[in-house]
Design an enzyme around this catalytic site. Structure first.
Site, PDB file in Angstrom:
ATOM      1  CB  CYS A  77      50.105  35.978  37.738  1.00 23.72           C
ATOM      2  SG  CYS A  77      50.059  35.907  35.931  1.00 23.72           S
ATOM      3  CG  HIS A 115      48.240  31.925  36.808  1.00 22.49           C
ATOM      4  ND1 HIS A 115      48.394  33.128  37.459  1.00 22.49           N
ATOM      5  CD2 HIS A 115      48.412  30.963  37.763  1.00 22.49           C
ATOM      6  CE1 HIS A 115      48.648  32.919  38.733  1.00 22.49           C
ATOM      7  NE2 HIS A 115      48.662  31.612  38.943  1.00 22.49           N
ATOM      8  CG  ASP A 130      49.481  30.409  42.064  1.00 29.34           C
ATOM      9  OD1 ASP A 130      49.874  31.486  41.600  1.00 29.34           O
ATOM     10  OD2 ASP A 130      48.463  29.816  41.650  1.00 29.34           O
TER      11      ASP A 130
END
Length: 274
Positions: A77, A115, A130
């Protein structure tokens, strides 16, 4: 122009656009955001191979461009989010970093914020972008508005609100809504991601340090490799599970996840799995 927060002025935009196969308009509009997000997610895989191989995960923009763009690898991420933030900044979008606590169906059990994701403000509306969540994640951004349901290919998402400003990204499973992660709109910065990245890439109890992972999402299929098991999932809830033999791993990563590995990395992964 002064130094930009995400390094947009140092982005090799042409190379990035070629990498993700994007040929659309580059004006900072909601349409561009949606199309670029989709192009990134479907072209650049999620993977943790550097961590498994005992290597550091640098987050400076040049390292990210070298790995995810020029080497045609993937990342997890922090790598995805920082690269995408730089590209959006280069194009003139207003970008804010966010941090989320991964749930993956665990309910409201509190976990550390590990995250990275983004709020993008465009055309008077906030969006949740995202690109680095992996196989259960978004294909396109979703409006950062409570209760809006968005269908992307065969997958449906919503953002729900909880107490104290917490919002939850959820995906619709055959048996109901499934919590992916919870976040607030407190701004996060590249320095925050450096700290998170160090913890998640080195801590012995991190899920990323013990086994190879790779994930890729498309409109009608998700593929997820965890350790020696690859699962192919469809929007109707069906799954196909396949055991991956040690010698197969490099070929599976290339064929199903688009991860291009050199001879040295292929050999190193075989040693890790031996």
């Amino acid at each position: 122009m002064g130094r930009q927060l995400w390094g947009g002025e140092r982005t090799d935009l042409d190379a990035y656009l070629q990498r993700v196969g994007f040929t659309g308009a580059l004006e900072p509009t909601a349409r561009t955001l949606r199309e670029l997000h989709r192009a990134h997610v479907t072209a650049v895989p999620f993977e943790n191979l550097e961590i498994v191989l005992g290597r550091p995960v640098p987050l400076d923009l040049e390292s990210l461009q070298a790995k995810l763009v020029r080497q045609r690898r993937g990342g997890y991420c922090f790598e995805h989010t920082l690269l995408f933030a730089a590209v959006l900044e280069r194009l003139g979008f207003a970008v804010t970093g966010l941090g989320a606590r991964v749930r993956m169906g665990s309910g409201e059990k509190r976990r550390a914020a590990t995250h990275a994701l983004l709020r993008v403000d465009v055309e008077g509306r906030p969006w949740l972008a995202d690109v680095g969540f992996g196989g259960e994640g978004l294909i396109e951004p979703v409006p950062l508005e409570e209760g809006a349901e968005v269908c992307q290919g065969g997958w449906t998402f919503t953002v729900a609100a909880e107490a104290q400003g917490v919002r939850v990204l959820r995906s619709l499973h055959p048996d109901g809504w499934f919590d992916l992660h919870a976040f607030t709109e407190d701004a996060r910065y590249p320095e925050d991601y450096e700290v998170m990245n160090h913890y998640i890439s080195t801590h012995p109890r991190s899920p990323f340090t013990t086994r190879p992972m790779a994930q890729r999402t498309e409109d009608d299929v998700r593929r997820s490799l965890v350790g020696s098991v690859m699962v192919t999932s469809r929007p109707d809830g069906s799954h196909r599970r396949r055991e991956i033999a040690d010698g197969e791993l490099p070929d599976v990563l290339e064929e199903f996840f688009g991860i291009e590995l050199g001879a040295d990395d292929r050999a190193a992964l075989r040693r890790v799995r031996a």
